[in-house]
Scaffold this motif. Structure first.
Motif, PDB file in Angstrom:
ATOM      1  N   THR A 145      39.822  47.152  40.403  1.00  0.00           N
ATOM      2  CA  THR A 145      39.185  45.605  39.849  1.00  0.00           C
ATOM      3  C   THR A 145      37.684  45.472  40.198  1.00  0.00           C
ATOM      4  O   THR A 145      37.010  44.636  40.041  1.00  0.00           O
ATOM      5  N   MET A 171      45.755  43.431  38.436  1.00  0.00           N
ATOM      6  CA  MET A 171      46.616  43.458  39.832  1.00  0.00           C
ATOM      7  C   MET A 171      48.062  42.953  39.271  1.00  0.00           C
ATOM      8  O   MET A 171      49.168  43.633  39.830  1.00  0.00           O
ATOM      9  N   VAL A 176      42.427  41.083  47.085  1.00  0.00           N
ATOM     10  CA  VAL A 176      43.134  42.442  46.368  1.00  0.00           C
ATOM     11  C   VAL A 176      44.158  42.686  47.527  1.00  0.00           C
ATOM     12  O   VAL A 176      45.295  43.143  47.466  1.00  0.00           O
TER      13      VAL A 176
END
Length: 241
Positions: free
Chosen positions: A188, A200, A222
């Motif tokens: 990302t 995700m 994340v």
């Protein structure tokens, strides 16, 4: 039945589940001029089939080195690396190439797409090494692009796609060889927060379907979505609970 569900049932029955990844006392050093950098310092850890692990740490801590060794892109100096039954420590480069094609899917921050090729052609590329017929390569690549929501972008080149779409092409390419493990290095990192969350969601969906997922990231938003968070600092590994 999904792989993760099978693993869960085995655990409920009290049966031992063999790790899909096992590192024992892995070391790796690099020479930088007169200086020796110890990227990995006697690292040991296990990953169960269907696990989702975030590998974190500051720049230069060894997290990408760890991922590259698991993925067969780099050799350790010492220790043992067993991935899906393959001992990688003394495996030759030509065998490592076959191992990567058969077991690992890679997703990179910079997408690593061929600019002159269409989305379909980019996803087909790894299948050339699998000696698959052209008709079968096209069918498999189309299937993978449809799985990531790009069935209507088969003929688009990377410059005709958004960042999020390009990363979806990269994920489709990683899926093309039907890997058991996906290694995503800052997947990302080049995306805004909304597109990053879309990626995700896609990766977590693949993990739910049984793919073992390793994500290298410096983004704790994340990392918090993983089942386990492993931190590397100065070549040493610790696990956050």
């Amino acid at each position: 039945m999904h792989v993760v569900n099978k693993m869960h049932m085995l655990k409920l029955k009290g049966l031992q589940v063999e790790p899909i990844i096992e590192l024992k006392n892995v070391t790796k050093t690099y020479k930088l001029g007169d200086e020796t950098l110890k990227a990995l310092d006697s690292v040991s850890f296990k990953v169960s089939p269907g696990d989702f692990i975030a590998i974190t740490g500051p720049s230069g801590s060894g997290k990408s080195t760890l991922a590259n060794i698991i993925g067969g892109l780099d050799h350790p100096d010492g220790g043992s690396v067993i991935v899906d039954g393959n001992e990688l420590m003394h495996t030759r480069d030509n065998k490592l190439s076959s191992y990567r094609n058969e077991h690992i899917g890679f997703v990179f921050q910079s997408f690593n797409l061929q600019g002159n090729n269409t989305a379909l052609e980019n996803v087909m590329l790894p299948l050339v090494f699998a000696r698959m017929k052209n008709k079968d390569r096209k069918a498999r690549a189309k299937e993978c692009l449809e799985a990531v929501g790009l069935g209507d972008r088969l003929k688009h080149k990377p410059t005709q796609l958004s960042g999020g779409q390009r990363q979806r092409v990269a994920i489709a390419r990683a899926l093309s060889g039907k890997p058991k493990i996906i290694i995503a290095d800052e997947p990302t990192g080049n995306l805004d927060s909304a597109k990053g969350e879309e990626i995700m969601t896609l990766l977590k969906g693949l993990n739910k379907d049984g793919i073992t997922l390793l994500i290298i990231t410096h983004d704790m938003n994340v990392a918090r979505q993983a089942k386990r968070v492993v931190e590397i600092r100065d070549g040493k590994i610790t696990e956050r609970r």
